[in-house]
Design an enzyme around this catalytic site. Sequence first.
Site, short mmCIF file in Angstrom:
data_model
loop_
_atom_site.label_atom_id
_atom_site.label_comp_id
_atom_site.label_asym_id
_atom_site.label_seq_id
_atom_site.Cartn_x
_atom_site.Cartn_y
_atom_site.Cartn_z
N HIS A 84 8.88 -6.98 -10.67
CA HIS A 84 7.55 -6.38 -10.50
C HIS A 84 7.27 -6.15 -9.01
CE1 HIS A 84 3.06 -6.24 -11.62
NE2 HIS A 84 3.05 -6.28 -10.30
N GLU A 85 7.61 -7.15 -8.20
CA GLU A 85 7.33 -7.05 -6.76
C GLU A 85 8.20 -5.99 -6.09
OE1 GLU A 85 4.70 -8.39 -5.50
OE2 GLU A 85 4.36 -9.27 -7.47
N HIS B 18 6.93 -2.59 -6.41
CA HIS B 18 5.87 -2.21 -5.46
C HIS B 18 6.45 -1.59 -4.19
CE1 HIS B 18 2.14 -3.46 -7.26
NE2 HIS B 18 2.55 -4.68 -7.48
N GLN C 205 0.67 -3.66 -1.05
CA GLN C 205 -0.63 -3.96 -1.66
C GLN C 205 -1.70 -4.30 -0.64
OE1 GLN C 205 1.28 -6.82 -4.69
NE2 GLN C 205 -0.45 -5.97 -5.81
N GLY D 21 2.65 -13.11 -7.03
CA GLY D 21 3.39 -12.26 -6.10
C GLY D 21 2.45 -11.32 -5.41
N CYS E 112 -1.62 -6.98 -12.50
CA CYS E 112 -1.32 -6.72 -11.09
C CYS E 112 -2.61 -6.83 -10.30
CB CYS E 112 -0.73 -5.31 -10.96
SG CYS E 112 -0.33 -4.86 -9.27
N LEU E 113 -2.51 -7.42 -9.13
CA LEU E 113 -3.69 -7.57 -8.28
C LEU E 113 -4.24 -6.22 -7.84
CD1 LEU E 113 -2.32 -10.50 -6.11
CD2 LEU E 113 -4.18 -10.67 -7.76
#
Length: 191
Positions: free
Chosen positions: A156-157, A160, A65, A60, A113-114
């Site tokens: 999770h997304e 963000h 981000q 994702g 997480c990225l």
Amino acid sequence: MITMHDIIREGHPTLRARAEKFTFPLSDEEKQTAQKMMEFLENSQDPEIAEKYNLRAGVGLAAPQIDVSKRMTAVLVPGEEEGQEPLFKHILINPTILSESVQMAALAEGEGCLSVDREIPGYVPRHARIKLRWYDLDGNEHVERLRDYVAIVVQHEIDHLNGVLFFDHINKENPFAKENPFAATEDLILL
Ligand code: NI
């Protein structure tokens, strides 16, 4: 193409901001950004491309981000076996959780997480099932019930888009506490 250089990391204020809703029709630029986000996920899951461009595998990527504070995320959850259709592959515009299960779930391995360059152990409690509404790039409404891993990724997304990072949910005194009706599921990766 989007690479790790385009992805902002924890400490950047955009990751803590509440992102803005889209209005339709989307601009060409907005659509292109969305498609690039999905392309990043595809590239990141391709071993050769990922190695060549040094991409961390992700399932994702949310617009904040890449420092775009808008309510959009790309999600690409691959099939369980190679060559299978993805379990979930959508660009979600203005996603909203319409309802959620009382039962909670977490990934046994915790989440990553990225935008977070460190491992943070602990269960991240999520709703095991959600009913999700979103809009696609053309403004069509979609409603789907999601469960388990896909539901966790989407939560999770959406976090963000609200300035929330996964570790905000970890119990600080007891990171592996199982307080709620709870099922830890197997395996996990970066969201
Ligand atoms: Ni993330």
